[in-house]
Write an enzyme that holds these catalytic residues in place. Structure first.
Site, PDB file in Angstrom:
ATOM      1  CE  LYS A  78      -4.093   1.903   0.128  1.00 22.39           C
ATOM      2  NZ  LYS A  78      -5.074   1.791  -0.991  1.00 22.39           N
ATOM      3  CG  ASP A 112      -5.204 -12.319   8.962  1.00 23.94           C
ATOM      4  OD1 ASP A 112      -5.334 -13.554   9.045  1.00 23.94           O
ATOM      5  OD2 ASP A 112      -5.970 -11.504   9.526  1.00 23.94           O
TER       6      ASP A 112
HETATM    7  C1  IPM Z   1      -4.325 -16.704  10.836  1.00 22.89           C
HETATM    8  C2  IPM Z   1      -5.249 -16.292  11.953  1.00 22.89           C
HETATM    9  C3  IPM Z   1      -4.415 -15.627  13.048  1.00 22.89           C
HETATM   10  C4  IPM Z   1      -3.815 -14.371  12.452  1.00 22.89           C
HETATM   11  C5  IPM Z   1      -5.182 -15.323  14.352  1.00 22.89           C
HETATM   12  C6  IPM Z   1      -5.819 -16.562  14.935  1.00 22.89           C
HETATM   13  C7  IPM Z   1      -4.296 -14.670  15.386  1.00 22.89           C
HETATM   14  O1  IPM Z   1      -6.254 -15.477  11.468  1.00 22.89           O
HETATM   15  O2  IPM Z   1      -3.400 -17.496  11.090  1.00 22.89           O
HETATM   16  O3  IPM Z   1      -4.523 -16.241   9.717  1.00 22.89           O
HETATM   17  O4  IPM Z   1      -4.424 -13.296  12.464  1.00 22.89           O
HETATM   18  O5  IPM Z   1      -2.682 -14.452  11.982  1.00 22.89           O
HETATM   19 MG    MG Z   2      -6.289 -15.262   9.352  1.00 22.17          MG
END
Ligand code: IPM
Ligand code: MG
Length: 369
Positions: A190, A246
């Site tokens: 970004k 994520d």
């Molecule tokens: C992932 C999950 C995790 C993250 C959570 C559970 C902390 O969403 O492994 O993608 O945000 O990384």
């Molecule tokens: Mg995740």
């Protein structure tokens, strides 16, 4: 060789049991030791990542992880919530490189929410930086605003940050992975708004010059989110930061039919790794025996390949999974409701039956060869 087995919460225990069964069916020499993590560990020891669990994970060559979390812990202070276990393991073991392949299996083309022609043959690899970015940046917290739109109001803040070496090492991981595939890397940033991601883009570009055989392009994250549902097959390797990774990896998961199919590997600089399904603990279906164990079983295959130097065993698991899908077995998440007239006929099965079928496919192949 030692594997730390951390099933965690919700469906975590059910799916990890199936992956352990599959590993045992391979008849390889390794030791497995199980420990509590997440909400289950909080209940027993008052902490989601007890010292004993962390110690076991550190000593092991690899960690097989299920899932953590349950709504009932949402009111706990952040440091005690189940999610802190996986974040703590990533940080303490230095697991900076997260591989999330999104492969659409031939038999599951119809299970995707996108049109079959958009996802048939899809094979992309998301490489997510896992120990930096706004997830771990300091300072963070709550305070009273001194400026901005509402001075004097309660505010919360997090810090997005990356250092050059953190970007360099994940860029190398991405370019090297691309060399084993179609030699294309898309770096998602970004940079049009954020300093952090201008540095990201600059550094990835620099590292890219060391890989003249790999094609590099850059995409803003909003556009990448759109392109992933518009023309996902245009991607090969996608490399991005912790938070964008994520989000985009969940999006990519749905292209494949179900997040219940997606394995992941998180590696540190010494190839020690944590292997977990990309999905969560799904408390809504926990205990019903209907969760799809394939993401965890495929994570165990990644573990054999990346951390335990057993590529042939990994191949055996992966071809057993393909075999089982081809034979028509489907857990609820990949079962095509209202489309039962298929060849071969599809059959809805539970978690345990799916695991048993993979084991059967593996042992059958062993006796044959
Ligand atoms: C992932 C999950 C995790 C993250 C959570 C559970 C902390 O969403 O492994 O993608 O945000 O990384
Ligand atoms: Mg995740």
């Amino acid at each position: 060789m030692k594997i730390a087995v951390l099933p965690g919460d919700g469906i975590g225990t059910e799916i990890v049991a199936e992956a352990v069964k599959v590993l045992k069916a391979l008849d390889l020499k390794f030791e497995m030791e199980t420990a509590l993590v997440g909400g289950a560990a909080y209940e027993a020891h008052g902490h989601p990542l007890p010292d004993s669990t962390l110690k076991l994970a550190r000593q092991a060559d690899a960690v097989l992880f299920g899932a953590v979390g349950d709504w009932k812990y949402d009111k706990l202070e952040r440091a005690l919530r189940p999610e802190q276990a996986v974040l703590g393991l990533r940080k303490n073991l230095g697991l900076f490189a997260n591989f999330r392949p999104a492969i659409c299996y031939e038999q599951l083309v119809g299970a995707s929410s996108l049109k079959p022609e958009l996802v048939a043959g899809l094979d992309i690899l998301i490489i997510r930086e896992l120990t930096g970015d706004i997830y771990f940046g300091q300072p963070r917290g709550r305070r009273t605003a001194v400026d901005g739109h509402f001075p004097g109001a309660e505010e919360a803040f997090d810090t997005m940050r990356y250092t050059r070496p953190e970007i360099e090492r994940i860029a190398h991981v991405a370019f090297q992975a691309a060399r084993k595939r179609s030699r294309r890397v898309t770096s998602v940033d970004k940079a049009n708004v954020l300093e952090t991601f201008q540095l990201w883009k600059d550094v990835v570009t620099e590292i890219g010059r060391q890989y003249p055989d790999v094609e590099l392009d850059h995409m803003y994250v909003d556009n990448a989110a759109m392109q992933l549902v518009r023309a996902p097959k245009k991607f090969d390797v996608v490399v991005t930061g912790n938070m964008f990774g994520d989000i985009l990896s969940d999006e990519a998961a749905m292209l494949t039919g179900s997040i219940g199919m997606l394995p992941s590997a998180s590696l540190n600089t010494s190839s020690q790794g944590l292997y977990e399904p990309s999905h969560g603990s799904a408390p809504d279906i926990a205990g019903q025996g209907i969760a799809n164990p394939l993401a965890t079983i495929l994570s165990a295959a990644m573990m054999l390949r990346f951390s335990l130097d057993q590529p042939q065993a990994a191949d055996r698991i992966e071809s057993a999974v393909k075999h089982v899908l081809a034979s028509g077995l489907r857990t609820a998440d990949i079962y095509p409701e209202g489309m039962s007239a298929q060849i071969p006929p599809v059959v809805k099965v539970g978690t345990r039956e799916m695991g048993d079928a993979v084991v059967a496919a593996i042992t059958k192949k062993t006796t044959k060869s």
